[in-house]
Design a protein around this motif. Structure first.
Motif, PDB file in Angstrom:
ATOM      1  N   MET A 117      -3.833  22.221 -22.582  1.00  0.00           N
ATOM      2  CA  MET A 117      -3.798  22.315 -23.883  1.00  0.00           C
ATOM      3  C   MET A 117      -4.829  22.013 -24.735  1.00  0.00           C
ATOM      4  O   MET A 117      -5.734  21.366 -24.740  1.00  0.00           O
ATOM      5  N   ASP A 118      -5.480  23.492 -25.089  1.00  0.00           N
ATOM      6  CA  ASP A 118      -6.708  23.219 -25.829  1.00  0.00           C
ATOM      7  C   ASP A 118      -6.259  23.328 -27.614  1.00  0.00           C
ATOM      8  O   ASP A 118      -5.337  23.353 -27.793  1.00  0.00           O
ATOM      9  N   ALA A 119      -7.392  23.645 -28.243  1.00  0.00           N
ATOM     10  CA  ALA A 119      -7.175  23.499 -29.509  1.00  0.00           C
ATOM     11  C   ALA A 119      -6.106  24.708 -30.260  1.00  0.00           C
ATOM     12  O   ALA A 119      -5.230  24.421 -30.859  1.00  0.00           O
ATOM     13  N   ASN A 120      -6.347  25.688 -29.545  1.00  0.00           N
ATOM     14  CA  ASN A 120      -5.516  26.958 -29.977  1.00  0.00           C
ATOM     15  C   ASN A 120      -4.407  26.611 -29.661  1.00  0.00           C
ATOM     16  O   ASN A 120      -3.335  26.974 -30.578  1.00  0.00           O
ATOM     17  N   LEU A 121      -3.953  26.397 -28.591  1.00  0.00           N
ATOM     18  CA  LEU A 121      -2.550  26.082 -28.023  1.00  0.00           C
ATOM     19  C   LEU A 121      -1.802  24.927 -29.092  1.00  0.00           C
ATOM     20  O   LEU A 121      -0.760  25.164 -29.227  1.00  0.00           O
ATOM     21  N   PHE A 122      -2.678  23.776 -29.139  1.00  0.00           N
ATOM     22  CA  PHE A 122      -2.192  22.965 -30.052  1.00  0.00           C
ATOM     23  C   PHE A 122      -1.771  23.415 -31.432  1.00  0.00           C
ATOM     24  O   PHE A 122      -0.652  22.875 -31.844  1.00  0.00           O
ATOM     25  N   TYR A 123      -2.437  24.177 -31.877  1.00  0.00           N
ATOM     26  CA  TYR A 123      -2.120  24.689 -33.193  1.00  0.00           C
ATOM     27  C   TYR A 123      -1.181  25.579 -33.319  1.00  0.00           C
ATOM     28  O   TYR A 123      -0.288  25.569 -34.098  1.00  0.00           O
ATOM     29  N   GLN A 124      -0.923  26.526 -32.120  1.00  0.00           N
ATOM     30  CA  GLN A 124       0.376  27.308 -32.053  1.00  0.00           C
ATOM     31  C   GLN A 124       1.417  26.619 -31.869  1.00  0.00           C
ATOM     32  O   GLN A 124       2.623  27.063 -32.630  1.00  0.00           O
ATOM     33  N   LEU A 125       1.597  25.580 -30.933  1.00  0.00           N
ATOM     34  CA  LEU A 125       2.642  24.742 -31.074  1.00  0.00           C
ATOM     35  C   LEU A 125       3.233  23.883 -32.243  1.00  0.00           C
ATOM     36  O   LEU A 125       4.324  23.827 -32.711  1.00  0.00           O
ATOM     37  N   LEU A 126       2.023  23.496 -32.839  1.00  0.00           N
ATOM     38  CA  LEU A 126       2.224  22.805 -34.026  1.00  0.00           C
ATOM     39  C   LEU A 126       2.699  23.631 -34.995  1.00  0.00           C
ATOM     40  O   LEU A 126       3.775  23.351 -35.990  1.00  0.00           O
ATOM     41  N   ILE A 127       2.626  24.824 -35.335  1.00  0.00           N
ATOM     42  CA  ILE A 127       2.945  25.890 -36.166  1.00  0.00           C
ATOM     43  C   ILE A 127       4.375  26.139 -35.809  1.00  0.00           C
ATOM     44  O   ILE A 127       5.065  26.326 -36.663  1.00  0.00           O
ATOM     45  N   GLY A 128       4.602  26.321 -34.436  1.00  0.00           N
ATOM     46  CA  GLY A 128       5.940  26.584 -33.952  1.00  0.00           C
ATOM     47  C   GLY A 128       6.783  25.646 -34.610  1.00  0.00           C
ATOM     48  O   GLY A 128       8.002  25.862 -34.902  1.00  0.00           O
ATOM     49  N   GLU A 129       6.580  24.137 -34.332  1.00  0.00           N
ATOM     50  CA  GLU A 129       7.118  23.341 -34.623  1.00  0.00           C
ATOM     51  C   GLU A 129       7.639  23.112 -36.340  1.00  0.00           C
ATOM     52  O   GLU A 129       8.533  22.960 -36.746  1.00  0.00           O
ATOM     53  N   ILE A 130       6.642  23.583 -37.115  1.00  0.00           N
ATOM     54  CA  ILE A 130       6.651  23.639 -38.525  1.00  0.00           C
ATOM     55  C   ILE A 130       7.550  24.445 -39.036  1.00  0.00           C
ATOM     56  O   ILE A 130       8.503  24.429 -39.832  1.00  0.00           O
ATOM     57  N   GLN A 131       7.316  25.684 -38.308  1.00  0.00           N
ATOM     58  CA  GLN A 131       8.295  26.912 -38.795  1.00  0.00           C
ATOM     59  C   GLN A 131       9.898  26.541 -38.104  1.00  0.00           C
ATOM     60  O   GLN A 131      10.749  27.001 -39.076  1.00  0.00           O
ATOM     61  N   ALA A 132      10.047  25.769 -36.976  1.00  0.00           N
ATOM     62  CA  ALA A 132      11.180  25.410 -36.751  1.00  0.00           C
ATOM     63  C   ALA A 132      11.991  24.620 -37.709  1.00  0.00           C
ATOM     64  O   ALA A 132      12.931  24.888 -38.070  1.00  0.00           O
ATOM     65  N   ARG A 133      10.988  23.551 -37.971  1.00  0.00           N
ATOM     66  CA  ARG A 133      11.418  22.671 -39.012  1.00  0.00           C
ATOM     67  C   ARG A 133      12.106  23.180 -40.377  1.00  0.00           C
ATOM     68  O   ARG A 133      12.926  22.885 -41.148  1.00  0.00           O
ATOM     69  N   ASP A 134      11.146  24.502 -40.545  1.00  0.00           N
ATOM     70  CA  ASP A 134      11.456  25.030 -42.030  1.00  0.00           C
ATOM     71  C   ASP A 134      12.602  25.913 -41.981  1.00  0.00           C
ATOM     72  O   ASP A 134      12.800  26.603 -42.973  1.00  0.00           O
ATOM     73  N   GLY A 135      12.921  26.163 -40.820  1.00  0.00           N
ATOM     74  CA  GLY A 135      14.028  27.084 -40.731  1.00  0.00           C
ATOM     75  C   GLY A 135      13.786  28.705 -40.318  1.00  0.00           C
ATOM     76  O   GLY A 135      14.358  29.501 -40.197  1.00  0.00           O
ATOM     77  N   ASP A 136      12.506  28.903 -39.909  1.00  0.00           N
ATOM     78  CA  ASP A 136      11.845  30.053 -39.581  1.00  0.00           C
ATOM     79  C   ASP A 136      11.809  30.161 -37.915  1.00  0.00           C
ATOM     80  O   ASP A 136      10.793  30.023 -37.453  1.00  0.00           O
ATOM     81  N   PHE A 137      13.091  30.221 -37.487  1.00  0.00           N
ATOM     82  CA  PHE A 137      13.375  30.089 -35.830  1.00  0.00           C
ATOM     83  C   PHE A 137      12.802  31.440 -35.387  1.00  0.00           C
ATOM     84  O   PHE A 137      12.257  31.202 -34.158  1.00  0.00           O
ATOM     85  N   GLY A 138      12.745  32.691 -35.955  1.00  0.00           N
ATOM     86  CA  GLY A 138      11.945  33.727 -35.398  1.00  0.00           C
ATOM     87  C   GLY A 138      10.793  33.554 -35.162  1.00  0.00           C
ATOM     88  O   GLY A 138      10.211  33.790 -33.943  1.00  0.00           O
ATOM     89  N   THR A 139       9.772  33.055 -36.019  1.00  0.00           N
ATOM     90  CA  THR A 139       8.232  32.928 -35.716  1.00  0.00           C
ATOM     91  C   THR A 139       8.356  31.704 -34.725  1.00  0.00           C
ATOM     92  O   THR A 139       7.236  31.890 -33.797  1.00  0.00           O
ATOM     93  N   SER A 140       8.959  30.446 -34.782  1.00  0.00           N
ATOM     94  CA  SER A 140       8.851  29.582 -33.853  1.00  0.00           C
ATOM     95  C   SER A 140       9.253  30.035 -32.526  1.00  0.00           C
ATOM     96  O   SER A 140       8.372  29.745 -31.671  1.00  0.00           O
ATOM     97  N   TYR A 141      10.175  30.522 -32.301  1.00  0.00           N
ATOM     98  CA  TYR A 141      10.466  31.375 -31.095  1.00  0.00           C
ATOM     99  C   TYR A 141       9.436  32.219 -30.552  1.00  0.00           C
ATOM    100  O   TYR A 141       8.956  32.078 -29.452  1.00  0.00           O
ATOM    101  N   GLN A 142       8.719  33.163 -31.262  1.00  0.00           N
ATOM    102  CA  GLN A 142       7.954  33.884 -30.912  1.00  0.00           C
ATOM    103  C   GLN A 142       6.453  33.372 -30.133  1.00  0.00           C
ATOM    104  O   GLN A 142       5.945  33.308 -29.342  1.00  0.00           O
ATOM    105  N   LEU A 143       6.073  32.238 -31.132  1.00  0.00           N
ATOM    106  CA  LEU A 143       5.113  31.377 -30.807  1.00  0.00           C
ATOM    107  C   LEU A 143       5.281  30.687 -29.552  1.00  0.00           C
ATOM    108  O   LEU A 143       4.391  30.523 -28.659  1.00  0.00           O
ATOM    109  N   TYR A 144       6.420  30.012 -29.427  1.00  0.00           N
ATOM    110  CA  TYR A 144       6.646  29.230 -28.148  1.00  0.00           C
ATOM    111  C   TYR A 144       6.850  30.121 -26.876  1.00  0.00           C
ATOM    112  O   TYR A 144       6.240  30.050 -25.868  1.00  0.00           O
ATOM    113  N   PHE A 145       7.475  31.186 -27.171  1.00  0.00           N
ATOM    114  CA  PHE A 145       7.807  32.374 -25.983  1.00  0.00           C
ATOM    115  C   PHE A 145       6.299  32.907 -25.339  1.00  0.00           C
ATOM    116  O   PHE A 145       5.902  32.794 -24.471  1.00  0.00           O
TER     117      PHE A 145
END
Length: 195
Positions: free
Chosen positions: A57-85
């Motif tokens: 896990m580097d800084a870019n991956l950390f922020y990608q996962l952080l944004i993915g979790e924020i998007q999922a929490r906010d109900g934007d599952f499509g963006t979260s899914y894409q980031l994790y995938f």
């Protein structure tokens, strides 16, 4: 409410980091023992312990996962899914594939969940959970034509002592499918190597 959401986000990130650290420390790297000098028979190698293996896990991956979790929490599952995938495909990480599948399932996006589960199974063919997720999603989508292969893989990757229970549970698991004849054929195909 904002405090509890922040706490949940921090706890999720802590869990993600813990997973990465656990994976990084699961197989410590050791170095060969130093050569012993024949002139000094009393010399003893210092006890250094295992070398530290850094997380991928580097800084870019950390922020990608952080944004993915924020998007999922906010109900934007499509963006979260894409980031994790995307992260899962890049790192070939079972944990990230599983999170992508879970996000898609949370959004009730069965086709996206299936796509991520199949990619997981292809990238990590010896991962039992990948076969299990793929089979469960295919059953939920009533896709009997594609079901035999993941079920056979699930049985093959199951420890030998537990295989009879898995095989015995297949008819009950497939009983919810509308096409009983197709379900019976799937059981026949998936269990053929163990008959």
């Amino acid at each position: 409410h904002s405090r509890s959401a922040t706490f949940v986000l921090a706890a999720t990130l802590g869990a993600l980091l813990s997973c990465w650290q656990t994976a990084a420390h699961a197989a410590p790297v050791t170095e060969p023992p130093p050569a012993v000098d024949a002139a000094k028979p009393e010399a003893k190698a210092p006890d250094r312990g295992p070398l530290v293996r850094n997380s991928p896990m580097d800084a870019n991956l950390f922020y990608q996962l952080l944004i993915g979790e924020i998007q999922a929490r906010d109900g934007d599952f499509g963006t979260s899914y894409q980031l994790y995938f995307e992260a899962a495909k890049r790192l070939k990480s079972g944990q990230l594939y599983q999170r992508a599948v879970d996000v898609a399932l949370q959004a009730r996006a069965g086709e996206q969940a299936l796509l991520a589960a199949q990619a997981w199974r292809q990238a990590l063919p010896q991962d039992r959970e990948a076969s299990e997720y793929t089979a469960q999603i295919l059953m939920a989508l009533s896709r009997t034509t594609d079901l035999a292969s993941p079920l056979e893989s699930l049985i093959r990757l199951t420890p030998e002592a537990q295989r009879p229970q898995v095989i015995a549970s297949l008819p009950r698991s497939l009983s919810r499918m509308s096409d009983r004849k197709a379900a019976a054929q799937v059981v026949e195909q998936a269990t053929a190597p163990w008959r």
